[in-house]
Design a protein around this motif. Structure first.
Motif, short mmCIF file in Angstrom:
data_model
loop_
_atom_site.label_atom_id
_atom_site.label_comp_id
_atom_site.label_asym_id
_atom_site.label_seq_id
_atom_site.Cartn_x
_atom_site.Cartn_y
_atom_site.Cartn_z
N ARG A 192 0.80 -1.23 0.00
CA ARG A 192 0.00 0.00 0.00
C ARG A 192 0.83 1.28 0.00
O ARG A 192 0.29 2.38 0.12
CB ARG A 192 -0.93 0.02 1.23
CG ARG A 192 -1.90 -1.13 1.20
CD ARG A 192 -2.89 -1.08 2.33
NE ARG A 192 -3.71 -2.30 2.28
CZ ARG A 192 -4.61 -2.66 3.19
NH1 ARG A 192 -4.80 -1.87 4.23
NH2 ARG A 192 -5.30 -3.76 3.07
N LEU A 197 -12.60 -2.62 9.40
CA LEU A 197 -13.48 -1.78 8.59
C LEU A 197 -14.35 -0.91 9.49
O LEU A 197 -15.28 -1.39 10.12
CB LEU A 197 -14.34 -2.67 7.69
CG LEU A 197 -15.30 -1.95 6.73
CD1 LEU A 197 -14.53 -1.09 5.74
CD2 LEU A 197 -16.15 -2.97 5.97
N GLU A 246 -15.75 -3.71 1.81
CA GLU A 246 -14.55 -2.88 1.91
C GLU A 246 -14.97 -1.42 1.74
O GLU A 246 -16.02 -1.13 1.19
CB GLU A 246 -13.56 -3.19 0.77
CG GLU A 246 -12.92 -4.54 0.85
CD GLU A 246 -11.94 -4.77 -0.29
OE1 GLU A 246 -11.39 -3.78 -0.84
OE2 GLU A 246 -11.74 -5.93 -0.64
N ASP A 247 -14.10 -0.56 2.18
CA ASP A 247 -14.32 0.88 1.99
C ASP A 247 -14.12 1.22 0.51
O ASP A 247 -13.02 1.07 -0.02
CB ASP A 247 -13.29 1.64 2.83
CG ASP A 247 -13.39 3.14 2.61
OD1 ASP A 247 -14.42 3.60 2.09
OD2 ASP A 247 -12.42 3.84 2.96
N SER A 292 -9.77 0.99 8.04
CA SER A 292 -10.48 1.96 7.21
C SER A 292 -11.33 2.87 8.07
O SER A 292 -12.23 2.41 8.78
CB SER A 292 -11.39 1.24 6.20
OG SER A 292 -10.62 0.69 5.15
N VAL A 323 -6.80 9.24 7.81
CA VAL A 323 -7.46 8.16 7.09
C VAL A 323 -6.45 7.39 6.22
O VAL A 323 -6.45 6.16 6.17
CB VAL A 323 -8.62 8.72 6.24
CG1 VAL A 323 -9.25 7.62 5.38
CG2 VAL A 323 -9.65 9.37 7.14
N HIS A 382 -8.80 -7.17 8.06
CA HIS A 382 -8.96 -5.75 7.83
C HIS A 382 -9.95 -5.18 8.86
O HIS A 382 -10.95 -5.80 9.18
CB HIS A 382 -9.47 -5.49 6.41
CG HIS A 382 -9.64 -4.03 6.12
ND1 HIS A 382 -8.58 -3.17 6.02
CD2 HIS A 382 -10.75 -3.28 5.93
CE1 HIS A 382 -9.03 -1.95 5.77
NE2 HIS A 382 -10.35 -1.99 5.72
N VAL A 407 -15.56 2.34 8.42
CA VAL A 407 -16.29 3.41 7.74
C VAL A 407 -17.77 3.22 8.06
O VAL A 407 -18.20 2.12 8.39
CB VAL A 407 -16.07 3.36 6.21
CG1 VAL A 407 -14.63 3.69 5.87
CG2 VAL A 407 -16.48 2.03 5.61
N SER A 450 -11.30 3.71 -0.27
CA SER A 450 -9.88 3.39 -0.11
C SER A 450 -9.24 3.35 -1.50
O SER A 450 -9.95 3.28 -2.50
CB SER A 450 -9.71 2.03 0.56
OG SER A 450 -9.77 1.01 -0.41
N TRP A 487 -5.08 3.31 6.74
CA TRP A 487 -5.14 2.27 5.71
C TRP A 487 -3.75 1.72 5.37
O TRP A 487 -3.57 0.53 5.17
CB TRP A 487 -5.81 2.84 4.45
CG TRP A 487 -6.27 1.79 3.50
CD1 TRP A 487 -7.31 0.92 3.67
CD2 TRP A 487 -5.70 1.47 2.23
NE1 TRP A 487 -7.43 0.10 2.58
CE2 TRP A 487 -6.46 0.40 1.68
CE3 TRP A 487 -4.62 1.97 1.49
CZ2 TRP A 487 -6.17 -0.15 0.44
CZ3 TRP A 487 -4.35 1.41 0.25
CH2 TRP A 487 -5.11 0.36 -0.26
#
Lengths: 401, 401, 401, 401
Positions: B400, C12, D33-34, C333, C323, C10, C14, D37, C327
């Motif tokens: 990333r 998450l 997922e976002d 996220s 943000v 992950h 959001v 992103s 990530w």
């Protein structure tokens, strides 16, 4: 990660591992869990009770061993017998051959009764051996219920009858790998002492659970059996059964949930209906083979298997080419001929969670392959013969009436 | 089929079976396949090569056995040793105890070197035994790399050094179940003869593959070892390796695809990065334990384990209650204290495909549980200590940047 | 196909799309089906009844539209209103802004009541407008229950009270996208005429179903509303409801099974418990923000949102960097600040199938990120504050007692 | 949650939604997922480029709209036309009828050219209309490439030729729902201005993405088109394309990964090979119908559809009974006859990720059903005819040679 993609659904017709229904794939689509939490023992307790139903036993003790059929064989033998013990074992095809090889390597004194491949176990020979064994030197009879290599089903009721008529105490140890949950199998009624199957056969799961069920007599025998065993030792399971934690070592969480789903599907359909469905599929396959003008490797009707059909090809054809071509052109997996029948037979597995239209698609494929390899088959002939029978016998789907 | 639902993601922090990443769950979400088709051998061939990389061996021969760690132990022992063989084995916790029990039941002459639970293997005792064994009566050294019950990591390089300095030919047999793919492990460099692990540990798969890798010396030993074995016999594998069909009996198709995905993830992250991540997670956990004012069951830093931490609770607390409460109130699975340390320790597993925020969520949970059971913890203290360290050490995510 | 792999799960956070629980992922892991077979209508019939429960309506008519929240907005408006109709609409953040944009583009006469971002709808202004509208020129009040951009929850009961006290017949059209199934929402009691939500919010499904529920008054209005609509026209649904086939065009089979699973999870937990859980998560988050010394974008407690918290950062920090860093370094996220609050706030979504330890992991991550970007946070402080509250409020898991 | 279980694989032969291959099911088996992103825009960018390939366009602009085919229709119309615009539209079956209904409800001035059901669009009528429209009052030609209700494929190249020969500037708007990715479709070469398809058709995904591709001329038209639209407005997409964030509102993460997998499968097989496979399946089906002595609803060979075959049954049979029986006895889904051909035809869908043996299983099933409902079919006859053709035309599987 799929190196051999082909359009559409793969047609899986080997006699194991078999097609997994979507309900089971879904049930297994999950993360690991702690097998020492309360959830897994609670689930296991019910699974063990339910597994007994598909063996038709109330007296038996089931073991869900993280292994394959080969390991289940070993568990059955080493827990009940001691090195040097005389056992009678029937050689009728590749899988009984491999089991006998295991028996010999485990140092039992194996009295092999051989049949021509395509024939069933010689029960008359068994009878004479039992009759003459008033000293009870024979400690166990080892027999495959269904020989997957040749499509031969043995008559277990008859074996029990022989033992009973001579009041012979030998243990009856049965390989039910390609039979249990598909063919008529009655552990208690037939006095089977150890019966085994594998998850990837009629239960329609992935490989990974060797299911072994032991009669009270087998459990008793396990207390004195001198064969060395640790991983396969029932004693460790029984200890954890007592504790209520059930697992001496880590089970596959996914397979437990998968087994739950598999049993639910079987109970919903009804075990007798499952067996009847396999009989339909087996009969339909045999009618197609006959319509093609080919011979069944199984020599007599009494031995016909409802889970796998070994088809003899004419001598000018190599049956391996049938299997190769099925995979390369038709996205179809058929079973190879093994050992003595290599090149001579190909096998159609018709067990597990399978329906009639799937089978007809396979049979239509086999017809085209036969044509490809030079056999003068009449296209459609096998499907026609199978359909004529199926059209008269397929029941309405119970949940949809 | 989920009897114990709770909102949100379950927090799985037992030291195995561990969390399976979504990529692996996806890869395994599939039907069975014919393991005799060309696809499975082609895949297996590459898998075997790739498995060697995580053991850091080029000379070894890997076996992917459909079994658990217990079966992998048995395979390691029975293929290389004969009944009566003298072996030195270290008892430092529940899993080494179980392995020793297996060794004894398999009729080896086990020279047990016991440590207090919480300490590492007594390598000085090993040295004196090796020094005095000029007759080479010791056939093997059996040692767990990481004792999962106490969170103790042994120094394998040191074991090799002892054997080498006395030119002792004993086989070095290592249980790497909770170490390989998570801790620094070097099969070839350390002259390990048989190393084993299980799929449900650092590889982050379901249970079901016992991975055994044998050095050339171990393969040689297997030719004369007299322990009976069939299911676990390497000979059958080697025969099928020669044939190019690889499998003496049915593998789990799903686990093969899962293993492929697991190795891909490890190689993508980089094995050294995986090991470094485990070191971060282990260190962070130990800093939290210290901040809580609790003791690590592992008595010295040299033995600290980066895959599991056993936390000692004050005598007025039952550690089982910590575990029960974690499950019942916080949807968190922790490891129980086993045998000698039952009730005295609870365990936090921090191995496999796991990241720092997951661990911090777990640590925050443990704090609340400690409070629940009457330990005067300062809420946030462990998380603060762990975060201070992690904030300095977590790398950017390579994909990333 | 995963280009941005990172170790572990992950995180998450959001405010939508939110985490999908494994039970739903499993339920959706399936092939297509014929939506004209008897199975899908039978399932749909029950789904429609059950969806009403989460809106707390018995009188409403639900529509499960294959669209997003934006489409659901359009369906609500075009079925009940005619171009030129005067509507009162509250601008309090990005999502109400977008809705107002839609209202204007659909040619309604939008009477916009604007608040400072971070404040709720100005209900006093509404009251004066209603009071002075004895001619009933106002055809509808459009209000978001929960503004996702600023974390502001409006008081719908109060809106109803205003309308009632003036006996004003305006339709009450509510965007419940980030509220329904998470916040207290009472369609019938509050006299909501059209309420909408999206599958990817508190229901914890993938995006793809816009759920619209219409009161009898709204249904009545739809008969004369002159806005053009076809895809979003309720009439087509109502026609197929009558026919018992339910679908005017193809629904997503997977989302129907997913919705079934989602509702089952909510009913098993209990809707009031779901709402209470969101209140715990919201409160814990706000306590953490306070402990960090930061301000909530929401200016008064009466507007605090239990599904999303918008955190104001000091002016020397760019919230987008928070943000980005979440990530890139922590596999986390977070929500960006949007439009007027871009760069000024980051958002923590805490809705859907989520538990406390997940949130604490997120909060621990946010602390480290704040440090990374130069804010002098005391690591552990937010987690400590949140834990202190949660430790007193988390209930035992009902299924595990 | 599966109320209508039946043993074995369900045979799905409706013309949509179609079978989803396992590779796609796996790819979609994932959490949310976002979508803001960096991962999702990166993926979307490539998807948009790749989608253009299956439309055979380089000049077009694709929109992946969270909707169904009905919504895609609406998007195509409202972005390019204004209320009152004259359009020529062909009524040849149920789906063109529904589209025309939409066109009328959207207030276009629809010049309907009707054919008997079973015939293609009357292009001679089109020619005369175009010829006489020197004033260019016709703003668009709307035509379904493949009418799913009757199995009729229209000749788009001919439409283009007519427009070109009169230099007529009307937009050419094509419903490619049951054609694109299965039939030969050439957006740029044929000068198609807007082409649409749905994810649940030849792409073999779940329902949920309406794919609309606009030519530069259509994009230009969208700047002045006066039809009201918000959810379906291309402008919002174009704005976000510019920003590089791509999504004006939340997409289905699962469908994006699914679309990626679908395109990968198509590109791996080769688009031309996909089309050739559909031609084989279509031809084989038609040969079977002929062998059964039944008529194709499609009246001339030039209109034969390779994605769906509508089979006329004798007047003494109710074709709905064929469909009911397929589902209730054979676990087979066939398409009903719709509207004018209700009771008169049943439909076999043969599109998407499907292979020959699957089709032959279906055809064998249809034979038995025909027998069940009293039609004197010769069992095996259709399969024989289809097999004879397929046996000569099925290629070797490219990945397995």
């Amino acid at each position: 990660m799929d190196y051999f993609n082909a359009p559409g659904r793969h047609h899986l017709f080997v006699p194991g591992p078999v097609n997994i229904p979507d309900q089971i794939i879904r049930a297994m689509n999950r993360n690991n869990e702690d097998y020492r939490s309360p959830a897994i023992p609670a689930m296991t307790k019910i699974l063990l009770e339910d597994v007994k139903k598909i063996f038709k036993t109330t007296a038996g003790t089931p073991f869900l061993i993280p292994t394959t059929g080969t390991g289940a064989w070993e568990s059955a033998l080493t827990n009940t017998l001691s090195p040097g013990d005389r056992i009678v074992s029937f050689l009728i095809g590749q899988f009984s051959l491999l089991w006998i090889d295991q028996q010999q390597r485990l140092k039992f004194n194996v009295d092999v009764v051989e049949s021509e491949w395509g024939q069933g176990a010689k029960l008359d020979v068994l009878e004479s051996k039992i009759a003459s064994d008033s000293a009870h030197t024979i400690k166990a009879i080892c027999i495959v219920h269904n020989e997957t290599a040749t499509g031969v089903t043995n008559n277990l009721a008859k074996v029990r009858q022989i033992l009973d008529s001579y009041r012979h105490p030998a243990l009856l140890i049965v390989d039910g790998v390609s039979s249990i949950c598909a063919l008529d199998f009655r552990m208690d009624e037939w006095g089977v002492d150890v019966a085994i199957t594998g998850s990837q056969k009629a239960l329609s799961l992935p490989t990974g659970i060797g299911i072994v069920v032991a009669s009270p007599k087998a459990i008793e025998a396990s207390k004195t059996a001198k064969s060395l065993r640790v991983f396969f030792d029932w004693k460790d399971y029984l200890k954890f059964y007592q504790l209520g934690t059930y697992w001496p070592y880590t089970p596959s969480i996914q397979l437990l949930y998968g087994l739950r789903a598999a049993l639910d599907l079987i109970f919903e359909e009804g075990l007798e209906n499952v067996i009847a469905r396999h009989h339909r599929l087996g009969t339909a396959t045999r009618l197609a083979v006959e319509a093609w003008g080919l011979k069944n490797c199984t020599q007599k009707e009494e031995w016909y298997s409802d889970t796998v059909t070994a088809v003899l090809v004419p001598s000018y054809i190599d049956s391996s080419e049938v299997v190769r071509r099925a995979w390369k052109r038709y996205n179809l997996s058929l079973g190879l001929g093994l050992n003595k029948v290599a090149g001579k037979v190909f096998r159609i597995g018709h067990l597990g969670n399978l329906n009639e239209l799937q089978l007809l698609g396979c049979l239509a494929g086999v017809e085209m392959i036969l044509k490809d390899v030079g056999y003068p088959v009449k296209l459609g002939s096998g499907v026609a013969a199978a359909s004529a029978y199926l059209n008269n016998t397929i029941p309405m789907i119970a949940s949809r009436i």
